[in-house]
Design an enzyme around this catalytic site. Structure first.
Site: not given
Ligand code: IMP
Ligand code: MG
Length: 172
Positions: A96-97, A100, A149, A162
């Protein structure tokens, strides 16, 4: 529009990925490995990561869409593209990138885990531990970042940024 302010340089990312690659190769059991990248955010990270894991592997991708507004995960995850190969009996590394709230990763771990992999590990370039809403193990983390962010190196804001070689924050 001002360029994002760098918080992690391209050189620091490259150095950390060398360590991650070595770590992954050491800690994953020997045997057939499949690396699964989460599109689109993980594409650049995964490209660099797999070149630092010196063992035979196959690569696959899935794509997800999380409902809700652009910067806050709703926890409702929709698979828009599934992997195209079976993972039963294989050692799987999910890439994963950023983690969060953890909701996306948790959903994907449950989904892939139900398909009978020999092992399932998770790797994220970035983690925001202060934002976690659900407990999910991230086995390999590149960097922990504060609750801001972040964009670049695959991560987007409204599909932009990106292609930045570094991780940065938008200051407006
Ligand atoms: P989660 O389900 O809240 O853990 O969010 C996961 C997804 O939200 C990541 O795979 C990203 O695509 C996006 N995301 C969350 N925080 C950021 C950020 O700071 N920058 C860019 N994308 C984010
Ligand atoms: Mg993502």
């Amino acid at each position: 529009m001002k360029p994002p302010v760098e918080i992690i340089s391209a050189a620091a990312i490259a150095a950390r990925i060398e360590d991650l690659g070595r770590d992954i190769d050491t800690r994953l059991p020997p045997g057939p490995m499949t690396v699964v990248g989460v599109l689109r955010g993980a594409f650049i990270f995964m490209a660099d990561l797999v070149r630092n894991v010196p063992r035979p592997m196959t690569c696959d991708f899935l794509a997800v869409r999380s409902y809700g507004d652009a910067t806050v995960s709703s926890g409702v995850v929709e698979i828009t593209r599934d992997i195209s190969t079976p993972i039963a009996g294989r050692h799987v590394l999910l890439v994963e990138d950023i983690v969060d709230t953890g909701l996306t990763l948790k959903y994907l771990v449950d989904l892939l885990g139900a398909r009978g992999p020999a092992s399932l590990h998770t790797c994220a370039l970035l983690s925001k531990p202060s934002r976690r809403r659900i407990e999910v193990a991230v086995d390999f983390v590149g960097f922990e970042v504060p609750d801001e962010f972040v964009v670049g190196y695959g991560l987007d804001a409204g599909q932009l940024y990106r292609n930045l070689p570094y991780i940065g924050v938008i200051t407006g």
